[in-house]
Design a protein around this motif. Structure first.
Motif, short mmCIF file in Angstrom:
data_model
loop_
_atom_site.label_atom_id
_atom_site.label_comp_id
_atom_site.label_asym_id
_atom_site.label_seq_id
_atom_site.Cartn_x
_atom_site.Cartn_y
_atom_site.Cartn_z
N GLY A 180 0.82 -1.20 0.00
CA GLY A 180 0.00 0.00 0.00
C GLY A 180 0.85 1.24 0.00
N ASN A 212 -3.09 4.24 -1.67
CA ASN A 212 -3.71 3.08 -2.29
C ASN A 212 -3.35 1.83 -1.52
OD1 ASN A 212 -1.29 1.67 -3.55
ND2 ASN A 212 -1.10 3.73 -4.42
N SER A 248 -4.77 -4.51 -4.69
CA SER A 248 -6.06 -5.13 -4.99
C SER A 248 -6.24 -6.43 -4.23
CB SER A 248 -6.16 -5.40 -6.50
OG SER A 248 -6.13 -4.19 -7.21
N ARG A 286 -3.09 -1.47 -8.43
CA ARG A 286 -3.46 -1.15 -7.05
C ARG A 286 -4.85 -0.51 -7.02
NH1 ARG A 286 1.19 -1.06 -3.81
NH2 ARG A 286 3.12 -1.21 -4.98
N THR A 287 -5.43 -0.51 -5.83
CA THR A 287 -6.73 0.11 -5.62
C THR A 287 -6.54 1.43 -4.88
OG1 THR A 287 -7.88 -2.01 -5.55
CG2 THR A 287 -8.96 -0.12 -4.49
N LYS A 288 -7.05 2.50 -5.45
CA LYS A 288 -6.86 3.82 -4.86
C LYS A 288 -7.77 3.99 -3.64
CE LYS A 288 -6.40 7.25 -7.62
NZ LYS A 288 -6.68 8.33 -8.61
N VAL A 289 -7.22 4.59 -2.60
CA VAL A 289 -7.98 4.88 -1.39
C VAL A 289 -8.30 6.37 -1.36
CG1 VAL A 289 -7.94 4.92 1.13
CG2 VAL A 289 -6.96 2.99 -0.09
N GLU A 290 -9.60 6.67 -1.34
CA GLU A 290 -10.01 8.06 -1.20
C GLU A 290 -9.90 8.52 0.24
OE1 GLU A 290 -10.67 9.98 -3.64
OE2 GLU A 290 -10.66 8.46 -5.24
N THR A 318 -12.65 3.29 -1.25
CA THR A 318 -11.76 3.15 -2.41
C THR A 318 -12.48 3.65 -3.65
OG1 THR A 318 -12.44 0.95 -3.14
CG2 THR A 318 -10.93 1.06 -1.26
N ASP A 319 -11.79 3.58 -4.78
CA ASP A 319 -12.43 4.06 -6.00
C ASP A 319 -13.53 3.13 -6.48
OD1 ASP A 319 -10.78 2.00 -6.62
OD2 ASP A 319 -9.76 2.98 -8.30
#
Length: 634
Positions: free
Chosen positions: A449, A485, A488, A511-515, A537-538
């Motif tokens: 991450g 992020n 995934s 990767r998965t973006k973290v808002e 996340t997105d």
């Protein structure tokens, strides 16, 4: 008639002088000498014989000298007994320059008996000689100038109850052919329940105001497995001043040095250190120290100031270029440099439950500053360490304790106080400032991450060990992250997107973006209760509920993922995490699995308290993504 008168007036004085010479005895002065010595030492002094040889250098010989024990100690044997004491005085030097010059002192068969009782009272303290500790030191020109010291067949028996020690010393001076005279002391017995042997050699000349001819000293000591070596010179040995001495210490555990030094030291791994020893400003100083403790290097300076009316003051500034935190485990009651206690593992315990050793904390007042440049261990997310520790009357202030993590840091302030019946009360607060998520995730099996976490935590508790304190504490933990992020793998597994999980395990997906990430948990009597845990996340929204029982070391937690968009193959359900800290289980909730499939649920499930927002922004900088999440939740 006149002749008779002259004979009478001259003959009588001459006769008196003749009679005085014929019957003179220096023993007449023994009572005066005994009174003067007894008053000076504050205890009874007796002298069996006294003789004087007058001359430019006058020699005074005392026979059968005894110095009695103070009240409360047995009469026999006395504190000191000397078969003969011979002192030579330079009379002309005193007449001309008013200086006391003693060319040599000789003691024949001196015997000392040193005793310390279990209550700390001893027979070797002389309060009458202490004087005013605040008075300025005597100028060198007014100090007695002592030449050679000669000791023949000296011995001492030392009994120290508080240190559980019984030793015999042999003391004598030697004059090896072709070498300077020296004094030699050998020791044998027990010290702190450990066998002790030692040998001290030093110059036999004590005049020693001559800096060009300093007094040599060498000491080799073995106390059980601990080895002490000291070698160098002293310009003023009577005051232990002007030292140029190298001290080396080596052993399996620095805690074994506590009886030898009087300084409380927690347990450590094997060590080997060396430095310069000196005495200045009424403090014993160990400077330029360098060496190793376990896998850590150790450098710095230590000063110990003895204080008559209270415990000693220890001031230390220590540094390590590289430090292994396992080597510091003794400071929190753990076993440094070793695997966890097998008994603790057998009980399936994770948190250290070894009691903190309070008596050592109360043995001295301590002012310690410690810096670790880098922290060893591939599985260690921490980069560096800074700590400032103050101990006064057994109360501990750790302000601050700071760790670097990437570009951020974790910093805490803690106060501990001893409790009646044992244990400590503790209050502390911790701040997380832009803590690098990649460093934290990199040492876990959960994935990778990026991002910076901020937040705060506090605790108010008491107990005898770390485990007991955490198990009955009150407080709170609040964390937040805006941006960044997660891999995934972590997000997809929590949502059971099986296909993507397989690809993630192969390292193929992005990767998965973290808002936004928010966690707010309350601690009550050792149980962490979830108020809010949310990861936006997105593509998904992950929420957490449940408790973490620190007293029983049990988990009862659930993670839930809701897809923001329609997703083929996404079966929304809870992931249950329960069991012990040492052996947790992770599994889907089977009753709900398959009940829901692939519908866009949106954000209607959120009930996010607005009051938490100012807190979670602490330490992560200005970012409005969490504010957007709150607006959507409303």
């Amino acid at each position: 008639m006149a002749l008779r008168r002259i004979l009478i007036w001259t003959g009588i004085p001459v006769l008196a002088v003749v009679l005085l010479i014929a019957f003179w005895s220096w023993t007449w002065f023994i009572p005066l000498a005994e009174r003067q010595a007894s008053a000076r030492l504050g205890r009874a002094v007796t002298i069996a014989d006294l003789d004087v040889d007058l001359g430019r250098v006058t020699e005074i010989r005392l026979g059968g000298v005894r110095i009695a024990n103070p009240e409360g100690f047995p009469e026999e044997p006395p504190f000191a007994a000397v078969q003969q004491l011979a002192v030579r005085l330079d009379v002309m030097e005193f007449i001309r320059h008013r200086r006391i010059v003693i060319p040599d002192i000789a003691l024949t068969q001196p015997a000392l008996r040193l005793i310390q009782n279990p209550d700390g009272k001893n027979n070797y303290s002389f309060p009458a000689l202490a004087g005013d500790p605040d008075a300025p030191p005597t100028p060198p020109e007014e100090q007695p100038q002592i030449g050679a010291l000669r000791i023949q067949e000296g011995r001492a028996q030392v009994s120290l109850a508080q240190l559980q020690s019984e030793m015999q010393l042999a003391i004598a001076t030697e004059e090896p052919e072709g070498q300077p005279a020296r004094i030699r002391v050998t020791a044998e017995g027990t010290y702190a329940r450990q066998p002790i042997t030692g040998e001290l050699t030093g110059g036999a000349v004590l005049s020693l105001r001559n800096a060009e001819d300093p007094w040599p000293i060498k000491l080799d000591l073995a106390n059980g497995p601990t080895r002490v070596a000291l070698e160098g010179t002293l310009s003023d040995p009577l005051r232990f001043a002007g030292a140029n001495i190298r001290l080396r210490l080596e052993g399996p555990d620095m805690a074994r040095l506590t009886p030898l030094t009087g300084v409380p030291i927690p347990p450590t791994p094997a060590y080997r250190i060396a430095g310069r020893l000196d005495y200045a400003d009424r403090a014993i100083r160990f400077t330029g120290m360098e060496g190793t403790v376990g896998r850590s290097d150790l450098n710095g300076d230590i000063a110990v100031t003895p204080r008559a009316d209270t415990r000693p003051l220890v001031e230390a500034t220590l540094r390590s270029r590289r430090v292994d935190l396992d080597d510091l485990g003794g400071f929190i009651g753990a076993k440094p440099g070793e695997a966890p206690d097998r008994r603790q593992a057998a009980r399936n315990r994770v948190l250290p439950d070894t009691p903190v050793n309070l008596p050592k904390l109360e043995a001295a007042d301590i002012r310690l500053t410690y810096d670790g440049g880098s922290i060893l261990g591939s599985a260690m997310p921490l980069d560096d360490l800074h700590a400032k520790l103050d101990i006064t009357d057994g109360a501990i202030a750790l302000r601050p304790l700071r760790f670097g993590v990437g570009r951020g840091r974790i910093e805490g302030n803690f106060d501990f106080a001893p409790q009646q019946g044992g244990g400590l009360s503790a209050k502390g607060d911790v701040r997380f400032q832009r803590v690098d998520l990649s460093r934290l995730m990199g040492v876990t099996p959960l994935g990778e991450g990026q991002g910076a976490i901020g937040g705060a935590a506090r605790i108010d508790t008491r107990g005898r060990s770390i485990a007991e304190m955490l198990g009955q504490g009150d407080g709170a933990v609040t964390l937040g992250m805006a941006g960044g992020n997660l891999s995934s793998l972590l997000v997809d597994l929590s949502g059971l997107q099986l296909g993507n999980a397989i690809l993630s395990a192969l390292g193929l997906p992005s990767r998965t973006k973290v808002e936004c990430f928010i966690a707010d948990l309350g601690l009550r009597r050792g149980v962490l209760n979830t108020r809010t845990v949310l990861i936006d996340t997105d593509s998904s929204l992950i929420s957490g509920t449940g408790t973490i029982d620190l007293r029983r070391e049990r988990l009862d937690y659930a993670l839930r993922t809701e897809a923001k968009h329609f997703t083929i193959g996404a079966l929304t359900t809870n992931i249950e995490i329960d069991g012990s800290f040492r052996d947790p289980s992770v599994r889907p909730e089977m009753l709900e699995l398959g009940a829901r499939a692939g519908a866009a649920v949106g954000l209607g499930i959120i009930a996010l308290p607005l009051a938490i927002l100012p807190t979670v922004r602490f330490g992560i900088g200005e970012d409005n993504r969490c504010e957007g999440l709150v607006r959507r939740a409303r």
